[in-house]
Enzyme design. Sequence first.
Site, mmCIF file in Angstrom:
data_model
loop_
_atom_site.group_PDB
_atom_site.id
_atom_site.type_symbol
_atom_site.label_atom_id
_atom_site.label_comp_id
_atom_site.label_asym_id
_atom_site.label_seq_id
_atom_site.Cartn_x
_atom_site.Cartn_y
_atom_site.Cartn_z
ATOM 1 N N ASP A 39 0.857 -1.188 0.000
ATOM 2 C CA ASP A 39 0.000 0.000 0.000
ATOM 3 C C ASP A 39 0.889 1.233 0.000
ATOM 4 O O ASP A 39 1.988 1.216 0.578
ATOM 5 C CB ASP A 39 -0.900 0.022 1.235
ATOM 6 C CG ASP A 39 -2.190 0.815 1.017
ATOM 7 O OD1 ASP A 39 -2.090 1.987 0.585
ATOM 8 O OD2 ASP A 39 -3.269 0.280 1.277
ATOM 9 N N ASP A 61 3.402 1.592 -4.833
ATOM 10 C CA ASP A 61 2.611 2.407 -5.748
ATOM 11 C C ASP A 61 2.227 1.505 -6.910
ATOM 12 O O ASP A 61 3.080 1.140 -7.733
ATOM 13 C CB ASP A 61 3.436 3.598 -6.229
ATOM 14 C CG ASP A 61 2.707 4.469 -7.245
ATOM 15 O OD1 ASP A 61 1.579 4.094 -7.672
ATOM 16 O OD2 ASP A 61 3.260 5.510 -7.638
ATOM 17 N N VAL A 62 0.952 1.119 -6.990
ATOM 18 C CA VAL A 62 0.561 0.132 -7.996
ATOM 19 C C VAL A 62 0.624 0.671 -9.420
ATOM 20 O O VAL A 62 0.509 -0.104 -10.384
ATOM 21 C CB VAL A 62 -0.850 -0.431 -7.714
ATOM 22 C CG1 VAL A 62 -0.883 -1.181 -6.397
ATOM 23 C CG2 VAL A 62 -1.920 0.655 -7.765
ATOM 24 N N ASN A 88 -6.453 -5.367 -4.727
ATOM 25 C CA ASN A 88 -7.577 -4.659 -4.122
ATOM 26 C C ASN A 88 -7.438 -3.140 -4.178
ATOM 27 O O ASN A 88 -8.419 -2.433 -3.982
ATOM 28 C CB ASN A 88 -7.715 -5.124 -2.668
ATOM 29 C CG ASN A 88 -8.706 -4.316 -1.878
ATOM 30 O OD1 ASN A 88 -9.907 -4.398 -2.105
ATOM 31 N ND2 ASN A 88 -8.201 -3.518 -0.934
ATOM 32 N N TYR A 154 -14.474 5.448 -13.006
ATOM 33 C CA TYR A 154 -14.547 4.334 -12.057
ATOM 34 C C TYR A 154 -15.272 3.140 -12.681
ATOM 35 O O TYR A 154 -14.789 2.000 -12.623
ATOM 36 C CB TYR A 154 -15.251 4.774 -10.775
ATOM 37 C CG TYR A 154 -15.228 3.740 -9.677
ATOM 38 C CD1 TYR A 154 -14.140 3.646 -8.811
ATOM 39 C CD2 TYR A 154 -16.284 2.847 -9.512
ATOM 40 C CE1 TYR A 154 -14.111 2.686 -7.801
ATOM 41 C CE2 TYR A 154 -16.262 1.884 -8.509
ATOM 42 C CZ TYR A 154 -15.169 1.807 -7.663
ATOM 43 O OH TYR A 154 -15.137 0.856 -6.675
ATOM 44 N N LYS A 158 -13.521 -0.521 -13.532
ATOM 45 C CA LYS A 158 -13.952 -1.759 -12.898
ATOM 46 C C LYS A 158 -14.498 -2.764 -13.914
ATOM 47 O O LYS A 158 -14.317 -3.977 -13.762
ATOM 48 C CB LYS A 158 -14.981 -1.463 -11.811
ATOM 49 C CG LYS A 158 -14.407 -0.687 -10.629
ATOM 50 C CD LYS A 158 -13.254 -1.431 -9.962
ATOM 51 C CE LYS A 158 -12.768 -0.739 -8.696
ATOM 52 N NZ LYS A 158 -11.699 -1.490 -8.002
ATOM 53 N N THR A 189 -16.990 1.059 4.700
ATOM 54 C CA THR A 189 -15.559 1.314 4.802
ATOM 55 C C THR A 189 -15.337 2.766 5.215
ATOM 56 O O THR A 189 -16.274 3.576 5.190
ATOM 57 C CB THR A 189 -14.876 1.075 3.443
ATOM 58 O OG1 THR A 189 -15.413 2.012 2.490
ATOM 59 C CG2 THR A 189 -15.107 -0.349 2.944
#
Length: 247
Positions: A39, A61-62, A88, A154, A158, A189
């Site tokens: 993360d 850092d993805v 995720n 978004y 997805k 969340t």
Amino acid sequence: MSAPTHKGKVVVITGAASGIGEATARLLVEEGAQVVLGDIDSAAREVAASLGRDALFVCTDVTDPDSVARLMTSTVEHFGHLDVLVANAGIPEAKSPIHELDLAAWQRVIDINLTGVALCNQYAILRMLQGNGGAIINMASILAHVGQANSHAYSASKAGVVNLTRSVALTYAQQGIRANCISPGYVETPLLSRLPQSLLAAIVARQPIGRLGQPIEIARVVSFLASSAASMITGACINADGGYTAV
């Protein structure tokens, strides 16, 4: 205490600082796994520390291929191998009509939510091909399947995750690597808790199940897909949404 369903398995989880990622890390450690929390948020370091010797934090850092490669390398160096990836990490978007599209904001969502998942799949699979296969679980969303006004980047990201997962599943089906994804509905969340109470109430009113989901409920789906009980499942997308997409 849960049964050691994942004893001996090494799992990488991105976006593990809170919410679904944190719940998944805690559940899988309880079930016997060793977990690496990747993360960019250093809060994941505290989560890893609370889980003891079976958890490791790697700042990741993805969107950066070198950072993702380092995550997988650190995993193998520390725990010896890699069995499961839970991709995720993701961010929401600032909603707007498409004619007012902010291209930089669009690109950031795509970079993290879709390209980031692809990079994590790429570098995890490179390690899995050197071992005994593995399981990939990518995190999609109900907005991969239904439309929502003013949600463009978004939703597109997805939906991309769903078909990316199918393609990965078909590519590696005969090499011992399964790939599936989960489409959560609205889950309680930290991100959702920042919404106005009136908006939260409206969201709950649209849930056939009559409530928000809990992170642990999504984590249990992850646990199943990562387990030998799901050995015949690849290329699937599980809608864990309390019936939202069934309406």
